[in-house]
Motif scaffolding. Structure first.
Motif, mmCIF file in Angstrom:
data_model
loop_
_atom_site.group_PDB
_atom_site.id
_atom_site.type_symbol
_atom_site.label_atom_id
_atom_site.label_comp_id
_atom_site.label_asym_id
_atom_site.label_seq_id
_atom_site.Cartn_x
_atom_site.Cartn_y
_atom_site.Cartn_z
ATOM 1 N N GLY A 1 45.745 78.610 63.576
ATOM 2 C CA GLY A 1 45.227 78.791 62.344
ATOM 3 C C GLY A 1 44.462 77.867 61.182
ATOM 4 N N PHE A 2 44.759 76.463 61.261
ATOM 5 C CA PHE A 2 44.551 75.967 60.545
ATOM 6 C C PHE A 2 42.983 74.555 60.818
ATOM 7 N N ILE A 3 42.887 74.577 59.765
ATOM 8 C CA ILE A 3 41.664 73.347 60.592
ATOM 9 C C ILE A 3 41.832 72.247 59.676
ATOM 10 N N GLY A 4 41.742 70.727 59.686
ATOM 11 C CA GLY A 4 42.302 69.239 59.319
ATOM 12 C C GLY A 4 41.585 68.282 59.371
ATOM 13 N N ASN A 5 41.871 67.292 58.218
ATOM 14 C CA ASN A 5 40.722 65.922 58.690
ATOM 15 C C ASN A 5 41.442 65.042 59.677
ATOM 16 N N ARG A 6 42.913 65.796 60.423
ATOM 17 C CA ARG A 6 43.831 65.054 61.696
ATOM 18 C C ARG A 6 43.647 63.446 61.577
ATOM 19 N N GLY A 7 44.429 63.009 60.309
ATOM 20 C CA GLY A 7 44.492 62.004 59.874
ATOM 21 C C GLY A 7 43.416 61.109 59.165
ATOM 22 N N PHE A 8 42.239 61.375 58.959
ATOM 23 C CA PHE A 8 41.324 59.726 58.235
ATOM 24 C C PHE A 8 40.646 60.514 58.122
ATOM 25 N N ILE A 9 40.023 59.977 57.143
ATOM 26 C CA ILE A 9 38.566 60.436 56.574
ATOM 27 C C ILE A 9 37.949 61.436 57.350
ATOM 28 N N LEU A 10 37.570 60.226 57.919
ATOM 29 C CA LEU A 10 35.399 60.684 58.534
ATOM 30 C C LEU A 10 36.011 62.049 59.718
ATOM 31 N N PRO A 11 34.936 62.227 59.740
ATOM 32 C CA PRO A 11 34.887 63.656 60.806
ATOM 33 C C PRO A 11 34.704 62.951 62.656
ATOM 34 N N PHE A 12 36.002 61.784 62.433
ATOM 35 C CA PHE A 12 35.818 60.965 63.881
ATOM 36 C C PHE A 12 37.230 60.390 64.037
ATOM 37 N N LEU A 13 37.607 60.646 65.559
ATOM 38 C CA LEU A 13 38.872 60.239 66.302
ATOM 39 C C LEU A 13 38.590 59.047 67.121
ATOM 40 N N PHE A 14 39.040 57.842 66.207
ATOM 41 C CA PHE A 14 38.369 56.947 67.026
ATOM 42 C C PHE A 14 38.599 56.595 68.638
ATOM 43 N N VAL A 15 40.291 57.328 68.935
ATOM 44 C CA VAL A 15 41.152 57.042 69.644
ATOM 45 C C VAL A 15 39.998 57.566 71.113
ATOM 46 N N TYR A 16 39.747 58.387 70.896
ATOM 47 C CA TYR A 16 38.921 59.595 72.587
ATOM 48 C C TYR A 16 37.235 58.564 72.301
#
Length: 381
Positions: free
Chosen positions: A42-57
């Protein structure tokens, strides 16, 4: 098949296209993780970074491309197994490297089924492998070709460079922030459980039923039309064996029938009218969007412009009664047998893949058109 050296040369030559591809995949990774997080907790969040990108993907897709290239449909099963091995190795290696250097766990899969280490489980790695393989088989090449086309523009190249540098800087800052906190960097998070309208448990049920009935609808139509044609006929508009109209029809139609008194004949007539209207709306949309009608009732008695006919209208009423009284509860029970810890992963994968499949299909229709069936089921308008 291109060699590793050829792929490296292509990477250098098409570097601006790769900048855009890395951005796209990093954005998809961010969205996918938040969809999974919402469906699971039920949660959403920044996933550890400021921008909406996960560079590791994005880096993961780049590494897989360099090692394995893109698959053909024929060798897709072998490709999935190879991607599975690469993904598992990357997850474990990256996880332990971050923990050793920065002092925190970027994620923890210890409680997942068949976990190999805190950083990988057989279930999630196989899911990643399947989605990535389908992406590389279906979506990667046409998307990359489009990026290659638009990246000839100087402004697009500047945008690509800025996005890449921004993602890299954000990635470094996020790791440093997480290292200082001793855990993943939480800039913001939102608990969507507070809104009853988007309760994650109910959403999982609705989304699950959408896909179940989309597949069932495809099976019914494909088997029926194949029998009519005396040969195999794929009735799906999408690349996958899935007809979204049945998924939407089941969800909206079931909610509508719940408002009615329990009566077979009432369900029949309301379901018949609702599904006929839905069929008309979808047909008009398909004609407007693609220039094609995906079915044609011109040779059927009592038809309307080949879009509707009395035979299909009556069939919709029968379907409504069967679905409401006999199949809905069974389908819900079947979905309930899938463990809660796995269901969000499955649904997230299906959602992300479906959007990619739709984009790929619409692009193909726009650039290549569609080949009509011999019995004129598919008709140009």
């Amino acid at each position: 098949m291109a060699s590793f050296q050829d792929r490296v040369k292509s990477l250098v030559k098409n570097r601006y296209s790769w900048m855009l591809m890395l951005t796209l995949v990093s954005l998809i990774g961010f969205l996918a993780e938040n969809v999974w997080s919402y469906l699971a907790t039920g949660f959403i969040g920044n996933r550890g970074f400021i921008l909406p990108f996960l560079f590791v993907y994005g880096l993961g897709i780049l590494i897989i491309y360099l090692i394995l290239g893109t698959p053909t449909t024929k060798r897709l099963p072998l490709y999935i197994l190879c991607v599975y091995g690469v993904i598992t190795a990357l997850q474990i290696g990256y996880g332990y490297a971050v923990e050793a250097i920065f002092g925190f766990r970027p994620w923890d899969m210890s409680e997942m089924y068949l976990s190999v280490t805190p950083y990988a489980s057989m279930v999630t790695s196989l899911g990643f492998a399947g989605l990535i393989s389908l992406f590389m088989n279906v979506i990667f090449t046409p998307t990359f070709e489009w990026f290659d086309k638009i990246s000839k523009n100087a402004l697009i190249r500047v945008i690509g460079v800025v996005l890449l540098l921004g993602m890299v800087a954000d990635y470094v800052v996020g790791l440093i922030q997480s290292s200082n906190a001793g855990e993943r960097f939480f800039l913001w998070s939102l608990d969507l459980n507070m809104y009853d309208i988007v309760n994650p448990h109910e959403v999982r049920q609705y989304v699950g039923m959408f896909f179940v009935w989309g597949v069932l609808g495809w099976c019914v139509e494909t088997l029926y039309i194949s029998w009519m044609n005396k040969k195999w006929t794929n009735r799906g508009f999408l690349y996958a064996p899935f007809c979204p109209i049945y998924g939407f029809g089941e969800f909206i139609g079931y909610k509508l029938l719940l408002l009615l008194p329990h009566n077979y004949f009432l369900y029949f007539f309301v379901g018949m009218i609702f599904c006929t209207i839905l069929e008309l709306v979808v047909a008009k949309y398909m004609i407007w969007k693609t220039g094609y009608l995906w079915w044609d009732y011109t040779n059927r008695p009592f038809n309307y412009k080949g879009i509707l006919c009395l035979e299909s209208t009556i069939a919709w009423g029968v379907y409504a009664v069967i679905e409401f009284w006999f199949l809905h509860d069974g389908s819900m029970w079947l979905l309930g047998q899938v463990p809660d810890i796995i269901m969000p992963l499955i649904l997230t994968g299906l959602i992300i893949y479906s959007f990619g499949d739709l984009a790929y299909t619409l692009r193909n229709v726009k650039t290549k058109g569609m080949e009509a069936e011999e019995n004129n089921i598919l008709k140009f308008r």
